[in-house]
Design a protein around this motif. Structure first.
Motif, mmCIF file in Angstrom:
data_model
loop_
_atom_site.group_PDB
_atom_site.id
_atom_site.type_symbol
_atom_site.label_atom_id
_atom_site.label_comp_id
_atom_site.label_asym_id
_atom_site.label_seq_id
_atom_site.Cartn_x
_atom_site.Cartn_y
_atom_site.Cartn_z
ATOM 1 N N GLY A 1 0.815 -1.194 0.000
ATOM 2 C CA GLY A 1 0.000 0.000 0.000
ATOM 3 C C GLY A 1 0.853 1.251 0.000
ATOM 4 N N ILE A 2 0.278 2.338 -0.529
ATOM 5 C CA ILE A 2 0.935 3.640 -0.518
ATOM 6 C C ILE A 2 -0.075 4.672 -0.027
ATOM 7 N N GLN A 3 0.426 5.761 0.546
ATOM 8 C CA GLN A 3 -0.445 6.835 0.992
ATOM 9 C C GLN A 3 0.252 8.171 0.838
ATOM 10 N N PHE A 4 -0.578 9.211 0.652
ATOM 11 C CA PHE A 4 -0.052 10.574 0.564
ATOM 12 C C PHE A 4 -1.071 11.514 1.190
ATOM 13 N N GLY A 5 -0.582 12.475 1.958
ATOM 14 C CA GLY A 5 -1.440 13.478 2.558
ATOM 15 C C GLY A 5 -0.800 14.850 2.457
ATOM 16 N N SER A 6 -1.637 15.850 2.228
ATOM 17 C CA SER A 6 -1.177 17.233 2.195
ATOM 18 C C SER A 6 -2.114 18.062 3.053
ATOM 19 N N GLN A 7 -1.558 18.799 4.015
ATOM 20 C CA GLN A 7 -2.361 19.552 4.963
ATOM 21 C C GLN A 7 -1.880 20.999 5.010
ATOM 22 N N SER A 8 -2.819 21.937 5.002
ATOM 23 C CA SER A 8 -2.463 23.353 5.009
ATOM 24 C C SER A 8 -3.185 24.070 6.132
ATOM 25 N N ASP A 9 -2.457 24.863 6.872
ATOM 26 C CA ASP A 9 -2.982 25.622 8.006
ATOM 27 C C ASP A 9 -4.003 26.649 7.526
ATOM 28 N N GLY B 1 -2.407 25.625 13.180
ATOM 29 C CA GLY B 1 -2.902 24.398 12.563
ATOM 30 C C GLY B 1 -1.801 23.591 11.916
ATOM 31 N N PRO B 2 -2.096 22.366 11.507
ATOM 32 C CA PRO B 2 -1.097 21.542 10.818
ATOM 33 C C PRO B 2 -0.761 22.118 9.454
ATOM 34 N N ASP B 3 0.471 21.919 9.037
ATOM 35 C CA ASP B 3 0.896 22.424 7.734
ATOM 36 C C ASP B 3 2.070 21.564 7.254
ATOM 37 N N GLY B 4 1.802 20.650 6.337
ATOM 38 C CA GLY B 4 2.869 19.788 5.850
ATOM 39 C C GLY B 4 2.352 18.688 4.954
ATOM 40 N N ASP B 5 3.285 17.911 4.445
ATOM 41 C CA ASP B 5 2.973 16.771 3.584
ATOM 42 C C ASP B 5 3.489 15.495 4.236
ATOM 43 N N VAL B 6 2.824 14.384 3.952
ATOM 44 C CA VAL B 6 3.260 13.090 4.454
ATOM 45 C C VAL B 6 3.062 12.052 3.363
ATOM 46 N N ILE C 1 2.623 9.711 14.161
ATOM 47 C CA ILE C 1 3.447 10.807 13.637
ATOM 48 C C ILE C 1 2.758 12.159 13.789
ATOM 49 N N ASP C 2 1.616 12.202 14.412
ATOM 50 C CA ASP C 2 0.822 13.415 14.596
ATOM 51 C C ASP C 2 1.580 14.485 15.379
ATOM 52 N N GLY C 3 1.555 15.727 14.854
ATOM 53 C CA GLY C 3 1.980 16.890 15.617
ATOM 54 C C GLY C 3 3.460 17.093 15.816
ATOM 55 N N VAL C 4 4.326 16.325 15.139
ATOM 56 C CA VAL C 4 5.775 16.463 15.311
ATOM 57 C C VAL C 4 6.382 16.959 14.006
ATOM 58 N N GLU C 5 7.123 18.047 14.079
ATOM 59 C CA GLU C 5 7.712 18.664 12.901
ATOM 60 C C GLU C 5 8.729 17.732 12.245
ATOM 61 N N ASP C 6 8.575 17.530 10.931
ATOM 62 C CA ASP C 6 9.513 16.736 10.125
ATOM 63 C C ASP C 6 9.760 15.348 10.720
ATOM 64 N N GLN C 7 8.685 14.713 11.177
ATOM 65 C CA GLN C 7 8.798 13.379 11.765
ATOM 66 C C GLN C 7 9.048 12.320 10.693
#
Length: 353
Positions: A217-225, A232-237, A280-286
């Motif tokens: 499986g693969i996953q991708f997420g993009s979140q913008s404050d 708020g969250p701001d990043g990609d995973v 991995i929630d809430g940690v910068e560059d985790q």
């Protein structure tokens, strides 16, 4: 399994069907937990509870449902994992809805259980998350189900006040659109967009291919404050996971990499490397890597271990055993070693009907 769960140990999240057969349903649960924090302080908790629900027969496409949830102290309530915001017993009408069906379209309004990547039941203790709002689904396209939902309140295990329905994201709530495609055998693909004004915009996409002996499986997420104070969250995973079964053993591996910071949302979160407690929630560059093995060579029993290495913060190792006594009764024992963050042991029994 007989309605049991295994914390957040999962590699794939998608909308699961809600209870749809008319009549009475429910479960009875008993739970025990012993925890020790990083300072060496120990707490215990024990509870009995569960749910009792009813879905009416359909009349001209209309039906209604309600589910009552409860949790009560048995011996100890120092550990509040099973209890209210004040470490007490509580009961709640977690589901109360009306539903209409026309062809392949279904509309549900009220309170209900829901499982999507960033808003889910996270059914890991006594009372799961439930939501208030509306849910519209349509399956006119072959192999595809489309979803539109607006959620304005929630209650349950992950809410700040589990025992009562409180506003999600202030007065704005969260509006969600999603699509799940299962038109190709052994393949599931889903995509979701969450609009939370004054919180964040969340985009999520994943795909899973499952064969007899392996899965990938693969996953991708993009979140913008979307806040005024950049809170708020701001990043990609992105993430990848796979499993392979050999004889009675199944080996699993997963990897997530975050650029910026991301949130689980309203529930346990969808990430491949989620352990029973840490994500991995809430940690910068985790960055996180998970490796697990499960043995299923004894009938009705599964035992395993999952280790998740987090680039930042404490690692976690989960040891678990799940036993299905029969089709209705299941037992779960898990020891969660959060290393420098402490540890806990949890025993749960679930009787479903």
């Amino acid at each position: 399994m007989a309605g049991l769960w295994l914390g957040a140990i999962c590699v794939f999240a998608f909308v699961s069907p809600v209870q749809s057969e008319e009549g009475v349903f429910g479960n009875l649960r008993v739970g025990f937990i012993h925890a020790e924090d990083d300072a060496g302080d120990e707490t215990d908790g024990s509870a009995i509870g569960g749910k009792l629900g009813y879905i009416s027969p359909s009349w001209k496409g209309l039906s209604a449902g309600a589910t009552f949830y409860t949790t009560g102290e048995l011996f100890d309530d120092e550990n509040g994992d099973f209890f209210s915001s004040e470490n007490g017993s509580y009961s709640i009408l977690g589901e109360a809805y009306v539903q209409g069906e026309l062809g392949n379209t279904q509309l549900r309004i009220g309170r209900f259980e829901l499982d999507t990547p960033h808003a889910d039941t996270d059914d890991i203790r006594m009372v799961p998350n439930t939501f208030q709002g509306l849910l519209l689904s349509n399956s006119d396209i072959a192999g595809t189900t489309l979803y539109l939902t607006h959620l304005d309140k929630w209650a349950g295990v992950d809410a700040d006040i589990p025992e009562s329905f409180e506003e999600m994201n202030g007065d704005d709530g969260v509006t969600v659109v999603g699509a799940v495609y299962e038109g190709i055998e052994q393949l599931t693909v889903q995509g979701w967009y969450y609009q939370g004004s004054d919180f964040a915009k969340l985009f999520y996409l994943d795909g899973m291919y499952e064969a007899d002996a392996f899965s990938v499986g693969i996953q991708f997420g993009s979140q913008s404050d979307d806040t005024d104070d950049d809170s708020g969250p701001d990043g990609d995973v992105w993430g990848i996971t796979g499993s392979y079964s050999l004889a009675d053993f199944t080996i699993t591996a997963a990897y997530n990499d975050v650029s910026g910071s991301v949130t689980n949302g309203f529930g346990g979160g969808p990430y491949f490397t989620s352990a029973d407690d840490h994500t991995i929630d809430g940690v910068e560059d985790q960055e996180a890597t998970a490796l697990g093995v499960e043995y299923g060579g004894v009938a009705a029993l599964a035992v395993g271990v999952l280790h998740v290495d987090f680039d930042q913060g404490a690692n976690e190792t989960d040891y678990y055993a799940v036993y299905d006594v029969n089709e209705q009764l299941g037992l779960e024992l898990i020891y969660t070693d959060m290393h420098e963050d402490g540890d806990f042991i949890r025993l749960m029994a679930n009787y479903g009907f």
